[in-house]
Design an enzyme around this catalytic site. Sequence first.
Site, PDB file in Angstrom:
ATOM      1  N   ILE A  13       0.824  -1.197  -0.237  1.00  0.00           N
ATOM      2  CA  ILE A  13       0.081  -0.230  -0.025  1.00  0.00           C
ATOM      3  C   ILE A  13       0.848   1.230   0.270  1.00  0.00           C
ATOM      4  O   ILE A  13       0.482   2.214  -0.886  1.00  0.00           O
ATOM      5  CB  ILE A  13      -0.655   0.083   0.538  1.00  0.00           C
ATOM      6  CG1 ILE A  13      -1.491  -1.395   1.631  1.00  0.00           C
ATOM      7  CG2 ILE A  13      -1.667   1.191   1.200  1.00  0.00           C
ATOM      8  CD1 ILE A  13      -2.676  -1.381   0.237  1.00  0.00           C
ATOM      9  N   GLY A 113      -6.213  -2.374   8.589  1.00  0.00           N
ATOM     10  CA  GLY A 113      -5.308  -3.287   9.222  1.00  0.00           C
ATOM     11  C   GLY A 113      -5.249  -2.749  10.856  1.00  0.00           C
ATOM     12  O   GLY A 113      -5.393  -3.434  11.485  1.00  0.00           O
ATOM     13  N   CYS A 143      -9.865  -2.213   1.690  1.00  0.00           N
ATOM     14  CA  CYS A 143     -10.180  -2.637   0.462  1.00  0.00           C
ATOM     15  C   CYS A 143     -11.638  -2.781   0.525  1.00  0.00           C
ATOM     16  O   CYS A 143     -12.446  -2.149  -0.278  1.00  0.00           O
ATOM     17  CB  CYS A 143      -9.621  -2.678  -0.205  1.00  0.00           C
ATOM     18  SG  CYS A 143      -9.464  -4.663   0.937  1.00  0.00           S
ATOM     19  N   HIS A 222     -10.671  -9.223  -4.878  1.00  0.00           N
ATOM     20  CA  HIS A 222     -12.171 -10.028  -3.780  1.00  0.00           C
ATOM     21  C   HIS A 222     -13.521  -9.787  -5.194  1.00  0.00           C
ATOM     22  O   HIS A 222     -13.222  -8.254  -5.597  1.00  0.00           O
ATOM     23  CB  HIS A 222     -12.145  -8.681  -2.721  1.00  0.00           C
ATOM     24  CG  HIS A 222     -11.424  -8.647  -1.642  1.00  0.00           C
ATOM     25  ND1 HIS A 222     -10.955  -9.736  -1.303  1.00  0.00           N
ATOM     26  CD2 HIS A 222     -10.154  -7.803  -1.297  1.00  0.00           C
ATOM     27  CE1 HIS A 222      -9.990  -9.095  -0.743  1.00  0.00           C
ATOM     28  NE2 HIS A 222      -9.868  -7.788  -0.219  1.00  0.00           N
ATOM     29  N   GLN A 306      -8.136  -4.992  -4.111  1.00  0.00           N
ATOM     30  CA  GLN A 306      -8.094  -5.230  -2.936  1.00  0.00           C
ATOM     31  C   GLN A 306      -6.704  -4.267  -2.864  1.00  0.00           C
ATOM     32  O   GLN A 306      -6.542  -3.576  -1.694  1.00  0.00           O
ATOM     33  CB  GLN A 306      -7.606  -6.143  -2.303  1.00  0.00           C
ATOM     34  CG  GLN A 306      -6.174  -7.016  -2.978  1.00  0.00           C
ATOM     35  CD  GLN A 306      -6.151  -7.824  -3.596  1.00  0.00           C
ATOM     36  OE1 GLN A 306      -6.710  -8.009  -4.944  1.00  0.00           O
ATOM     37  NE2 GLN A 306      -4.887  -8.727  -3.976  1.00  0.00           N
TER      38      GLN A 306
HETATM   39  P1  NAD Z   1       3.128  -4.704   3.323  1.00  0.00           P
HETATM   40  O1  NAD Z   1       3.564  -6.084   3.917  1.00  0.00           O
HETATM   41  O2  NAD Z   1       2.904  -5.835   1.839  1.00  0.00           O
HETATM   42  O3  NAD Z   1       3.734  -3.534   3.361  1.00  0.00           O
HETATM   43  C1  NAD Z   1       4.079  -3.133   4.529  1.00  0.00           C
HETATM   44  C2  NAD Z   1       5.277  -2.383   5.202  1.00  0.00           C
HETATM   45  O4  NAD Z   1       5.368  -2.006   6.354  1.00  0.00           O
HETATM   46  C3  NAD Z   1       7.129  -3.459   4.251  1.00  0.00           C
HETATM   47  O5  NAD Z   1       7.474  -2.252   4.242  1.00  0.00           O
HETATM   48  C4  NAD Z   1       7.409  -3.368   6.150  1.00  0.00           C
HETATM   49  O6  NAD Z   1       8.576  -3.520   5.784  1.00  0.00           O
HETATM   50  C5  NAD Z   1       6.834  -1.695   6.697  1.00  0.00           C
HETATM   51  N1  NAD Z   1       7.485  -2.075   8.047  1.00  0.00           N
HETATM   52  C6  NAD Z   1       7.600  -3.273   8.929  1.00  0.00           C
HETATM   53  N2  NAD Z   1       7.950  -2.766  10.753  1.00  0.00           N
HETATM   54  C7  NAD Z   1       7.203  -1.371   9.770  1.00  0.00           C
HETATM   55  C8  NAD Z   1       7.248  -0.465  11.173  1.00  0.00           C
HETATM   56  N3  NAD Z   1       7.276  -1.052  12.958  1.00  0.00           N
HETATM   57  N4  NAD Z   1       7.266   0.799  11.043  1.00  0.00           N
HETATM   58  C9  NAD Z   1       7.048   1.128   9.547  1.00  0.00           C
HETATM   59  N5  NAD Z   1       6.607   0.293   8.340  1.00  0.00           N
HETATM   60  C10 NAD Z   1       6.472  -0.983   8.523  1.00  0.00           C
HETATM   61  O7  NAD Z   1       1.329  -4.525   3.858  1.00  0.00           O
HETATM   62  P2  NAD Z   1       0.130  -3.337   3.362  1.00  0.00           P
HETATM   63  O8  NAD Z   1      -0.542  -4.839   2.805  1.00  0.00           O
HETATM   64  O9  NAD Z   1       0.787  -2.312   2.366  1.00  0.00           O
HETATM   65  O10 NAD Z   1      -0.550  -3.543   3.698  1.00  0.00           O
HETATM   66  C11 NAD Z   1      -0.240  -1.917   5.024  1.00  0.00           C
HETATM   67  C12 NAD Z   1      -1.807  -1.821   5.702  1.00  0.00           C
HETATM   68  O11 NAD Z   1      -2.215  -1.445   4.808  1.00  0.00           O
HETATM   69  C13 NAD Z   1      -2.287  -3.120   6.708  1.00  0.00           C
HETATM   70  O12 NAD Z   1      -2.772  -2.172   7.821  1.00  0.00           O
HETATM   71  C14 NAD Z   1      -2.727  -3.566   5.840  1.00  0.00           C
HETATM   72  O13 NAD Z   1      -4.345  -4.116   6.300  1.00  0.00           O
HETATM   73  C15 NAD Z   1      -4.271  -1.974   4.763  1.00  0.00           C
HETATM   74  N6  NAD Z   1      -4.680  -2.622   3.784  1.00  0.00           N
HETATM   75  C16 NAD Z   1      -3.856  -3.847   3.018  1.00  0.00           C
HETATM   76  C17 NAD Z   1      -4.147  -4.062   1.466  1.00  0.00           C
HETATM   77  C18 NAD Z   1      -4.140  -4.731   0.899  1.00  0.00           C
HETATM   78  O14 NAD Z   1      -4.716  -5.835  -0.274  1.00  0.00           O
HETATM   79  N7  NAD Z   1      -2.263  -4.721   1.048  1.00  0.00           N
HETATM   80  C19 NAD Z   1      -5.078  -3.708   1.128  1.00  0.00           C
HETATM   81  C20 NAD Z   1      -6.049  -2.549   2.708  1.00  0.00           C
HETATM   82  C21 NAD Z   1      -5.503  -2.484   3.367  1.00  0.00           C
END
Ligand code: NAD
Length: 346
Positions: A13, A113, A143, A222, A306
């Site tokens: 994201i 999340g 999403c 989805h 998503q």
């Molecule tokens: P991801 O795992 O792809 O990315 C998360 C990033 O954060 C990684 O680069 C990780 O290295 C980094 N990270 C790790 N520890 C950290 C810390 N302490 N502080 C800051 N960054 C840190 O996850 P994502 O899919 O991008 O999800 C991020 C958020 O977005 C979550 O809340 C998730 O629920 C939400 N989300 C995800 C999706 C999806 O489909 N992937 C859709 C909507 C919302």
Amino acid sequence: MATRVAINGFGTIGKRVADAVAAQADMEIVGVTKTGPSFGCELAVRRGFPLYCTSDDAGRVAAFSEGGYECAGGLSELLAAADVVVDCSPGKMGAENLTKYRKAGVKAVFQGGEPHALTGLSYSSSANHDANLGADATRVVSCNTTGLSRTLVPLWEACRSLAVECTMIRRAADPGDSGKGPINAIKPVLKVPSHHGPDLMTVRPEISINSLAVAVPTTIMHVHAIVATLPSGHGLTTDAAVELFRAQPRVIVMHGGDSRITTTAEVMEMARDIGRRWGDLHEIFVWEDGVKLVGDTLYYFQAIHQESDVVPENVDAIRALTGSEADWRASVAQTDAAIAAAHGSA
Ligand code: NAD
């Protein structure tokens, strides 16, 4: 002056939100964070986004240069240069991070999340932009909830009463996730109702909604199967419901039979064909021939990409927090036009 935006967590994201923010004339990216040197740093370098460490620990900051990347400092230094931070860390890190953001005096946008209780305020562009104006922190809903909001909020506004049941057919994992499943099973979410439907009520409490969820072996989208009970005397027809959806920003309505887009695979192929970066689709896709009103009950299917539908919502959420644009439709139009221009896509 452009709003200075930090991205904490440059993953699935975070990299997309950084890209969308960088496309806006009224915003600039002051930096993005990674936990350490990894392939993901390469994109930040290519895009010219200053790279910071998620931690202030000197050893972890130094590890970037050992890995061949220039690190501008730790999170505290990034926050000192920002007006707003978009927290894109993995879920459930919000409480710890919010403390840091408050200490730095920076406004914060979290992701789905995190629980609603973290900020006591959630965000969806079409549902409650005005309730977020000037707030210090909010959470862009997930999403799935964003997808529900895009079609159910206008439906509620047309009818002023809605009771909704929906089944969320969820992708098992994002395409880049190698460690998740199922790969050969259908997995019901054994928490009934699932959190998805009720989460919509954090941004539009007037909509009565429950949901069930199942995870299926696909990585690309989805699908929601939605059953909405309208109040008697609603005055809608099937065609009017289709036109209502078609009139909404960030909703695409297409006839599956005519367009030969009958599955999520073809929806995603269309997104690639029209030049969307990463093959993303910020819009919710509604199959016209899947919409049917029977008496007071409206049935329809919609597909949600998503990894990307929440991305433009984060841009609008930043404008809500800064108070720079009070009209959600104006913000959506500005956000989407800037992204399309930057991507050179349809
Ligand atoms: P991801 O795992 O792809 O990315 C998360 C990033 O954060 C990684 O680069 C990780 O290295 C980094 N990270 C790790 N520890 C950290 C810390 N302490 N502080 C800051 N960054 C840190 O996850 P994502 O899919 O991008 O999800 C991020 C958020 O977005 C979550 O809340 C998730 O629920 C939400 N989300 C995800 C999706 C999806 O489909 N992937 C859709 C909507 C919302």
